[in-house]
Design an enzyme around this catalytic site. Sequence first.
Site, PDB file in Angstrom:
ATOM      1  NE  ARG A  45      -3.383  -2.282   2.608  1.00  0.00           N
ATOM      2  CZ  ARG A  45      -3.236  -3.481   2.990  1.00  0.00           C
ATOM      3  NH1 ARG A  45      -2.094  -3.789   3.634  1.00  0.00           N
ATOM      4  NH2 ARG A  45      -4.164  -4.586   3.236  1.00  0.00           N
ATOM      5  CE  LYS A  78      -8.050  -1.889   5.457  1.00  0.00           C
ATOM      6  NZ  LYS A  78      -8.603  -2.064   4.148  1.00  0.00           N
ATOM      7  CG  HIS A 130      -5.760   1.138  -4.333  1.00  0.00           C
ATOM      8  ND1 HIS A 130      -5.236   0.490  -3.326  1.00  0.00           N
ATOM      9  CD2 HIS A 130      -6.998   0.657  -4.777  1.00  0.00           C
ATOM     10  CE1 HIS A 130      -6.132  -0.437  -2.957  1.00  0.00           C
ATOM     11  NE2 HIS A 130      -7.208  -0.462  -3.826  1.00  0.00           N
ATOM     12  NE  ARG A 156      -2.998  -3.368  -1.565  1.00  0.00           N
ATOM     13  CZ  ARG A 156      -2.565  -4.019  -0.599  1.00  0.00           C
ATOM     14  NH1 ARG A 156      -1.505  -4.369  -0.955  1.00  0.00           N
ATOM     15  NH2 ARG A 156      -3.331  -4.920   0.218  1.00  0.00           N
ATOM     16  CG  HIS A 169      -5.449  -8.755   0.222  1.00  0.00           C
ATOM     17  ND1 HIS A 169      -5.364  -9.679  -1.012  1.00  0.00           N
ATOM     18  CD2 HIS A 169      -5.096  -7.675  -0.321  1.00  0.00           C
ATOM     19  CE1 HIS A 169      -5.076  -8.766  -2.071  1.00  0.00           C
ATOM     20  NE2 HIS A 169      -4.915  -7.588  -1.541  1.00  0.00           N
ATOM     21  CE1 TYR A 191      -6.425  -6.920  -7.479  1.00  0.00           C
ATOM     22  CE2 TYR A 191      -6.713  -8.058  -5.419  1.00  0.00           C
ATOM     23  CZ  TYR A 191      -6.689  -6.995  -6.259  1.00  0.00           C
ATOM     24  OH  TYR A 191      -6.931  -5.740  -5.667  1.00  0.00           O
TER      25      TYR A 191
END
Length: 285
Positions: A151, A176, A235, A238, A261, A270
Amino acid sequence: MNEYIKKFRTYLLDEGKSENTVNTYMAKVQEYFKWFRETYDAECKKLYRENVLDYRTYLLNVKKYKGKNLNGKTVNGKLSALYSFNKFLISEKVQEEVVLSKSDFVRVQIDYANPCIITKTDVERFRQKILESGDKRLYALVTILDYAGLRISEALDIKLQDYSLEAKELIVRRGKGDKQRIVYLNSKIINAIKEYLKVRKAESDYLFVSRQSEKVDRTVINKHFKKYSKTITPHMLRHFYATHCLEMGYSVHEVAYQAGHRDIKTTLIYTNPSREEMKRKAELL
């Protein structure tokens, strides 16, 4: 209510929310206060379900945050902040009522198409433009985003002690949810960092520094991105990373770990075909 804002920040941090999430929640609660003042010509002293539902209606019908997935998520982001603020007020014994539940959130249609809309050629062309400009700092940063999947906040938080070019490893210390992970670096990243370090002049502990502060601000990076591309964003790189890894044979779990994630469902998006591929096949019917 303003006297509780600082306490709310502490509450969120204690819950393990990242600094970016905390700042976002704080801003969204302040947006609600502003709407309340403008609507009722008074300061908000407490959360009432009726007011919150009116605010939801305002967002959907006046601000027109509906009709597209992104807009539905925008409304839910604002409601999520109020949901947390409601829990905080209850913990502070300011009120007892739960005024908002998850069922009040807007239903968002799941986007099944792969969100990556750029190709490897697009990415390499973008990197080359930056390289030819002579901006080695931006080139190193973009290469990390392209081929490590960080990120933008994680990349800008990298400190000199967080990576080893010899071991080809980088520690993301505050991902995150404040989760730490090890990211593996390829030769493109290592070479870009080495060349950047040759011209880097700063006493800061952070890898990516600026003249004004100890680390470069993301708003500055966003401006640089717009200078070299009208479509590519941090982003979006990413998205490219996750898609490219899966195409190159990484497992879903490997990509989930590398990208940080929290939910494997995020990574599974994806594995879906792109919009362009779906449209191409539709024409074959």
